[in-house]
Design a protein around this motif. Structure first.
Motif, PDB file in Angstrom:
ATOM      1  N   ARG A   1      61.940  47.399 -18.428  1.00 55.77           N
ATOM      2  CA  ARG A   1      61.345  48.702 -18.089  1.00 55.77           C
ATOM      3  C   ARG A   1      61.038  48.768 -16.592  1.00 55.77           C
ATOM      4  O   ARG A   1      61.293  49.776 -15.936  1.00 55.77           O
ATOM      5  N   VAL A   2      60.479  47.692 -16.049  1.00 56.20           N
ATOM      6  CA  VAL A   2      60.171  47.659 -14.613  1.00 56.20           C
ATOM      7  C   VAL A   2      61.449  47.784 -13.794  1.00 56.20           C
ATOM      8  O   VAL A   2      61.515  48.539 -12.811  1.00 56.20           O
ATOM      9  N   GLN A   3      62.478  47.053 -14.187  1.00 60.60           N
ATOM     10  CA  GLN A   3      63.760  47.154 -13.466  1.00 60.60           C
ATOM     11  C   GLN A   3      64.309  48.573 -13.525  1.00 60.60           C
ATOM     12  O   GLN A   3      64.881  49.067 -12.542  1.00 60.60           O
ATOM     13  N   GLY A   4      64.111  49.239 -14.649  1.00 57.91           N
ATOM     14  CA  GLY A   4      64.590  50.602 -14.778  1.00 57.91           C
ATOM     15  C   GLY A   4      63.819  51.589 -13.925  1.00 57.91           C
ATOM     16  O   GLY A   4      64.336  52.658 -13.580  1.00 57.91           O
ATOM     17  N   LEU A   5      62.588  51.242 -13.564  1.00 59.46           N
ATOM     18  CA  LEU A   5      61.765  52.129 -12.741  1.00 59.46           C
ATOM     19  C   LEU A   5      62.007  51.942 -11.243  1.00 59.46           C
ATOM     20  O   LEU A   5      61.625  52.806 -10.447  1.00 59.46           O
ATOM     21  N   LEU A   6      62.644  50.848 -10.848  1.00 62.97           N
ATOM     22  CA  LEU A   6      62.855  50.600  -9.418  1.00 62.97           C
ATOM     23  C   LEU A   6      63.666  51.707  -8.740  1.00 62.97           C
ATOM     24  O   LEU A   6      63.326  52.110  -7.620  1.00 62.97           O
TER      25      LEU A   6
ATOM     26  N   LEU B   1      50.828  51.402 -15.444  1.00 64.28           N
ATOM     27  CA  LEU B   1      50.608  51.264 -16.876  1.00 64.28           C
ATOM     28  C   LEU B   1      51.850  50.693 -17.557  1.00 64.28           C
ATOM     29  O   LEU B   1      51.749  49.794 -18.405  1.00 64.28           O
ATOM     30  N   GLN B   2      53.021  51.189 -17.182  1.00 68.02           N
ATOM     31  CA  GLN B   2      54.247  50.687 -17.810  1.00 68.02           C
ATOM     32  C   GLN B   2      54.510  49.230 -17.441  1.00 68.02           C
ATOM     33  O   GLN B   2      55.053  48.465 -18.241  1.00 68.02           O
ATOM     34  N   ALA B   3      54.114  48.835 -16.228  1.00 67.50           N
ATOM     35  CA  ALA B   3      54.292  47.439 -15.818  1.00 67.50           C
ATOM     36  C   ALA B   3      53.368  46.502 -16.571  1.00 67.50           C
ATOM     37  O   ALA B   3      53.627  45.293 -16.645  1.00 67.50           O
ATOM     38  N   LEU B   4      52.292  47.040 -17.164  1.00 65.27           N
ATOM     39  CA  LEU B   4      51.288  46.201 -17.813  1.00 65.27           C
ATOM     40  C   LEU B   4      51.480  46.051 -19.313  1.00 65.27           C
ATOM     41  O   LEU B   4      50.765  45.264 -19.941  1.00 65.27           O
TER      42      LEU B   4
ATOM     43  N   VAL C   1      54.309  49.755  -4.522  1.00 69.91           N
ATOM     44  CA  VAL C   1      54.683  48.353  -4.723  1.00 69.91           C
ATOM     45  C   VAL C   1      53.580  47.624  -5.477  1.00 69.91           C
ATOM     46  O   VAL C   1      53.835  46.869  -6.426  1.00 69.91           O
ATOM     47  N   ARG C   2      52.339  47.846  -5.075  1.00 64.25           N
ATOM     48  CA  ARG C   2      51.230  47.196  -5.775  1.00 64.25           C
ATOM     49  C   ARG C   2      51.138  47.663  -7.227  1.00 64.25           C
ATOM     50  O   ARG C   2      50.804  46.879  -8.121  1.00 64.25           O
ATOM     51  N   ALA C   3      51.397  48.950  -7.471  1.00 67.85           N
ATOM     52  CA  ALA C   3      51.294  49.482  -8.824  1.00 67.85           C
ATOM     53  C   ALA C   3      52.348  48.874  -9.741  1.00 67.85           C
ATOM     54  O   ALA C   3      52.019  48.355 -10.820  1.00 67.85           O
ATOM     55  N   LEU C   4      53.608  48.923  -9.333  1.00 72.30           N
ATOM     56  CA  LEU C   4      54.693  48.496 -10.215  1.00 72.30           C
ATOM     57  C   LEU C   4      54.939  46.995 -10.141  1.00 72.30           C
ATOM     58  O   LEU C   4      54.876  46.296 -11.164  1.00 72.30           O
ATOM     59  N   ILE C   5      55.216  46.476  -8.966  1.00 77.58           N
ATOM     60  CA  ILE C   5      55.542  45.048  -8.829  1.00 77.58           C
ATOM     61  C   ILE C   5      54.282  44.199  -8.935  1.00 77.58           C
ATOM     62  O   ILE C   5      54.234  43.198  -9.661  1.00 77.58           O
ATOM     63  N   GLY C   6      53.233  44.597  -8.212  1.00 78.67           N
ATOM     64  CA  GLY C   6      51.990  43.842  -8.288  1.00 78.67           C
ATOM     65  C   GLY C   6      51.367  43.903  -9.666  1.00 78.67           C
ATOM     66  O   GLY C   6      50.840  42.899 -10.175  1.00 78.67           O
ATOM     67  N   GLY C   7      51.392  45.079 -10.296  1.00 80.71           N
ATOM     68  CA  GLY C   7      50.856  45.192 -11.646  1.00 80.71           C
ATOM     69  C   GLY C   7      51.581  44.274 -12.616  1.00 80.71           C
ATOM     70  O   GLY C   7      50.961  43.589 -13.431  1.00 80.71           O
ATOM     71  N   PHE C   8      52.906  44.240 -12.519  1.00 78.56           N
ATOM     72  CA  PHE C   8      53.710  43.402 -13.406  1.00 78.56           C
ATOM     73  C   PHE C   8      53.422  41.918 -13.180  1.00 78.56           C
ATOM     74  O   PHE C   8      53.168  41.166 -14.126  1.00 78.56           O
TER      75      PHE C   8
END
Length: 884
Positions: A778-783, A766-769, A796-803
């Motif tokens: 925000r994505v970088q901060g979640l890594l 959700l945050q990646a979207l 990986v699919r949720a955060l990187i793939g979602g973004f």
């Protein structure tokens, strides 16, 4: 590109195996720092292959400990061994090959072969993972009966599973125990499975139509025992449905499913032991959304249906992958339609096809349903193989009709049971059973690209005739500049002022029954069909049910589209008319935005949306789909055909249209939201799912419209009793609030669910979207967050793939930082999990579609292509993406 390029494999070079394996005996001795694999292969030479070829077995990352033929130990002079092949030049025509090797499952981050997912041993052998377990003829046309023993520590791994039926489980007296499994049905190595872990099961039974009792078990970690009921029910529904619709009974005494956290795919149909990504089997109202309930039902059905369409009858080679996948996707889609709303299911399928497969067909990775070549087969688990392959089967069903299609499938299973066959064998069975010539239809398997169906209508009021001219074309794709005419079934009706008009062609028998729905067959570049006794100028309702996977071009007026939205009998056509109308007003808004003018959304479109909201008799699920605008990625794909996509203009235009709906119909949205409120106990059935879908869409429009809607979302977030409503409210807050309150809601959600990995993945995605440029930070901060793990494909699919796939405005940020972030993760994953690396790379392959960002994307691809040690998976994607 690098010098040492992996070589391509071509369909035209197929040769039958020089040897067959009739029986495979495997013994696994599992330990924490290694596993010993002993194999005894009962091999015979293929008499149809002449020339005395040597025995060549595939193997990777194996440490050879011993090798023998018929109990005679072989010396190193008797064989050749490299990092991919074991070659023995002199072998008898019939013999036993005995080997022992050592492997290291705990270090297998690629998740292929035998590996560890947390504290569990498990396997994934499709497509070519078995060669990482032992030396073997690792090809789908070599099928053997398997006997398997598994030995492990009894405390750490009390559950020991493999394919087939269990024969014994006994203690060994040293704290270890051993299980023996036998699968009586010959299978290729890609269907082998093994699981060892500390698991619990939810159990049931199923009695087949012939009266056989089958034991059903879903194995999970103890904490997940309360999340198996829906999957178990779905399994039983699938088994009964397959008996009723296809006449296929299950054939073993036991059917096992295991949930695994670390898995590259959704699930795997290994004979009798299906291994599932935990996200595709575990569900409960508290942690699972409606769409995920539907996904679990569909995937459970899909893997079960493979027992016949994939296991009992399998692929001759990997070029035939759609033989099993396309057919089985069609089967699971039909099942899901029967279990819920056929129209909403069909709309979802077409949405996915347009957003993924059509884009694939229009890009550098385009390939036919049956490819001609590949470098890495893992790259061909694509929407073309699965979803377009299913559409090809659906068209055969449309052309033949249900009765003749069933006769064809019966003949196919009867004729080829226990065999490895081709797409041609499937089509030939349909021809032989029906008497219908499908020779030209076979082009759907060999030609890539999405055909364009151009239609034009002309009404003659004097003759009361309607002339419908259909033309087909297909754009060039890599390696296929010129295309032949296809067979395209065009289901249609003619809409009049009071409903559907009778359909009578000039060529019809005058005594034939009157129809209001029929299927035309377009098999020439251009054909004209003349309908007679048409009493008024009609609006053609074309491609009912999306009868062919094509792009439709017809010069509908806005009045035509409103008529189809309001009165057409076919639910798909109604939805598609709403989509076409939305595309029109978004294009108008984008033109105004680009010119610097005020955006004025066409009043007729807004009026049509209002009529949908005010009609409580309509199916809420269909209304929700009709009021959901086309996505920005799909809009970019369409814009690419007209000279290139402007990401920022597309985003601004789409948001402007959404805001116009929200502000124009705030009262109707509020009333609809309140009308659909329910206190009934949660159920993932079609009625409740549709009501929640529309209610939450109304909430999102209201939240976009201002503070009142955001307050409503905050209340729903606090009071929701199921994950569907709570996550929808959180998304509205995150997307439209973007303040301390939305951040507080995100933090609260994580605190509530940090113990549930599948829910945490939703939080990451959700945050990646969130569709703002600074989502990148925000994505970088979640890594580095504890919730993220680069080794876990789901995360990986949720955060990187979602973004990268789901947030165009942030991913395509003007400074190119989104591209560099994705390239960095691809570089890391190339060494850890090449299959996953290649899949998340796909958004960058579309660089040609973007007007101002394309060269930045291409530059990142060029940098990646220069990296040392590229896996074949990533290399192939880069090579095709950068090719001319």
């Amino acid at each position: 590109m690098r010098d040492a390029q992996p070589g391509a494999i071509y369909l035209r070079d197929y040769q039958p195996p020089a040897f067959f394996i009739e029986r495979t005996e495997l013994a696994f001795d599992l330990h924490e720092d290694h596993a010993l694999v002993s194999a005894c292969l009962h091999i015979r030479r293929n008499p149809a292959v002449t020339g005395g070829k040597p025995l060549e077995l595939q193997g990777q990352q194996l440490e050879l400990l011993s090798l023998a033929i018929d109990d005679r130990a072989l010396s190193p002079d008797d064989y050749e061994l490299d990092d991919a092949c074991l070659r023995i030049r002199q072998v008898p025509d019939t013999f036993r090959l005995q080997s022992q090797c050592r492997i290291q499952p705990q270090n297998n981050t690629a998740l292929e072969g035998l590996y560890k997912s947390r504290n569990m041993f498990c396997t994934q052998c499709e497509a070519e993972g078995f060669r990482k377990i032992t030396w073997y003829l690792d090809r789908p046309d070599v099928m053997a009966v398997f006997d398997v023993t598994v030995e492990a520590d009894a405390t750490r791994y009390p559950v020991l599973l493999s394919n087939g039926n269990p024969l014994s489980l006994r203690a060994l007296g040293n704290g270890r125990h051993r299980a023996h499994w036998h699968d009586p049905f010959p299978k290729p190595a890609y269907l082998f499975a093994l699981v060892a872990g500390d698991l619990r099961s939810v159990d049931d039974r199923f009695v087949t139509a012939s009266g056989r009792e089958v034991s059903l078990h879903i194995y999970v970690e103890e904490k997940d025992l309360d999340k198996c009921d829906h999957a178990l029910l779905s399994l039983k529904e699938s088994m009964r449905w397959d008996e009723t619709v296809y006449g296929r009974e299950y054939d073993l005494d036991i059917f096992n499913i295991v949930a695994v956290d670390d898995f590259n795919m959704g699930a795997m149909e290994n004979k009798g032991l299906n291994i599932f990504n935990s996200s595709c089997v575990l569900c409960s109202p508290e942690v699972t959304t409606d769409s995920e309930f539907q996904r679990v039902q569909a995937i459970v059905a899909h893997e079960y249906f493979h027992n016949w369409s994939g296991n009992r009858v399998t692929c001759r080679d990997w070029f035939q992958l759609s033989l099993k996948e396309g057919f089985t996707v069609f089967r699971d889609a039909t099942f899901s339609a029967d279990m819920g709303s056929p129209t909403v299911k069909r709309v979802a399928e077409v949405n996915d096809l347009r957003n993924t497969q059509f884009a694939e067909d229009a890009g550098p990775l385009a390939h036919p349903v049956r490819p001609e070549s590949f470098i890495e087969i893992s790259n061909f688990y694509t929407a073309t193989i699965y979803e377009k392959g299913a559409e090809v089967v659906r068209m055969i069903h449309t052309l033949l009709g249900a009765q003749r299609f069933r006769a064809g499938s019966d003949l196919y299973f009867q004729r080829h049971d226990g065999q490895a066959v081709t797409c041609e064998d499937f089509v030939r069975a349909m021809e032989d059973a029906s008497g219908v010539d499908l020779q030209q239809f076979r082009l759907w398997y060999s030609q890539a690209g999405t055909p364009v169906l151009s239609a034009a209508g002309a009404y003659d009021p004097v003759a009361q005739q309607f002339h419908l001219t259909l033309r087909q074309s297909c754009p060039p794709t890599p390696g296929q500049p010129v295309k032949l005419p296809m067979v395209i079934p065009v289901a249609l009706g003619l809409l009049g002022s009071a409903g559907n008009l009778p359909l009578r062609l000039a060529t019809d028998d005058p005594a034939s029954a009157v129809q209001t729905h029929r299927v035309l067959v377009l098999n020439q570049p251009e054909q004209t069909f003349v309908f007679e006794q048409v009493s008024e100028a009609p609006v053609p309702a074309l491609l009912r049910g999306f009868s062919a996977p094509v792009r439709l071009e017809y010069a509908y007026s806005s009045d035509d589209l409103r008529a189809l939205m309001k009165r057409e009998a076919d639910g798909f056509v109604r939805w598609d008319a709403a989509q076409q109308y939305a595309l029109r007003v978004i294009a108008q808004a984008q033109a105004a935005y680009t010119a610097g003018d005020a955006i004025d959304v066409e009043s007729g479109y807004l009026e049509a949306c209002g009529q949908l909201l005010h009609d409580p008799a309509l199916d809420p699920a269909l209304v929700a789909e009709m009021m959901t605008l086309p996505g920005e990625t799909y809009l970019a794909d369409l814009a690419a055909e007209a000279g290139g996509a402007d990401v920022d203009a597309i985003h601004a235009a789409r948001q402007a249209v959404r805001l116009a709906i929200a502000t124009t119909h705030s009262e109707a949205l509020q009333a609809c939201y309140q009308r659909l409120q329910s206190t009934a106990p949660y159920a993932p059935d079609a009625a409740q799912t549709g009501a929640r879908r529309l209610r939450n869409l109304c909430l999102d429009y209201l939240a976009l419209g201002g503070p009142g809607g955001l307050a409503l979302a905050a209340t729903q977030f606090r009071e929701a009793t199921n994950m569907t409503d709570r996550l929808a409210a959180l998304q509205s807050l995150a997307f439209h609030g973007r303040d301390d309150h939305s951040d507080a809601a995100l933090q609260q959600f994580y605190r509530d669910w940090e113990h549930e990995p599948l829910v945490v993945n939703k939080w990451l995605q959700l945050q990646a979207l969130v569709p703002v440029p600074d989502t990148l930070e925000r994505v970088q901060g979640l890594l580095p967050h504890p919730a993220f793990d680069l080794h876990n494909p789901n995360k990986v699919r949720a955060l990187i793939g979602g973004f990268a796939n789901g947030n165009p405005v942030a991913f395509h940020r003007a400074d190119g930082a989104g591209y560099r972030l994705l390239a960095d993760k691809v570089t890391q994953l190339n060494a850890l999990n090449p299959q996953l690396a290649a899949r998340i790379l796909e958004p960058l392959t579309r660089w040609r579609k973007y007007r101002s960002r394309g060269e930045q994307m291409r530059a990142v691809l060029v940098e990646l292509s220069a990296l040392p040690g590229l896996s074949p998976d990533v290399f192939e994607v880069l090579q095709k993406s950068l090719g001319d």
